[in-house]
Design a protein around this motif. Sequence first.
Motif: not given
Length: 199
Positions: A52-61, A63-69, A121-122, A154-161
């Motif tokens: 999920a973090a990789l997928l969100a990171g691929q789509r930009g900042t 998506a990364a922020r929203l996925a981390a939440l 992510a949800v 939360c921490v893993l998703t935020l850091l990785l994405s």
Amino acid sequence: MRKRLSGALAFVLAAFAAPAHAHLASTGFGDFYDGIAHVLITPEDLLVVIAAALLAGQRGTTAARLAALALPVSWLIGGLVGSRWPLMSDQALLTTLTFAIAGLMVALDRRLHVTVVIAVAVIAGLLHGLANGPTMTPAGIGLQGLIGAISAVCVLTLLLSSQIAMLTRDWHRIAVRVAGSWIAASGLLMFGWLYQSAV
């Protein structure tokens, strides 16, 4: 004589051994840290967070922020519901399906809308939370363990994405896609193992 002594010693140790919990590892530092350890040593949980973090990171900042939440909040909701009403009987199949699909989406690297990434992510968070809730309550770690698991997610998703979102070179993006394909392949192997154990 040695074999008899070894057998007697093994019997005594087994008789006084602490009870084992089938799904949770005890760190010895308390329920919160047991929840963190649970996410880090449970392959299907760790792989879905990474995917999920990789997928969100691929789509930009964004998506990364929203996925981390979205991922930890939905995981918390699923965990609370699952601890109260154990709904998922075939949790291994569904949790494997979530990380396999997320890994496949990373490997394909399609231009997905941010809402699709958040929906993934949800759904992943809810399913894994529903699977985690019933396992934490019987082990006695309850809400503190669930909060520990959510913190790790939360921490893993935020850091990785956030790191993936900053990648700009083509070979970086290819490496992310390869990681996604490995996650998807792990899902296929898990499906094979589940099928074999069911037969």
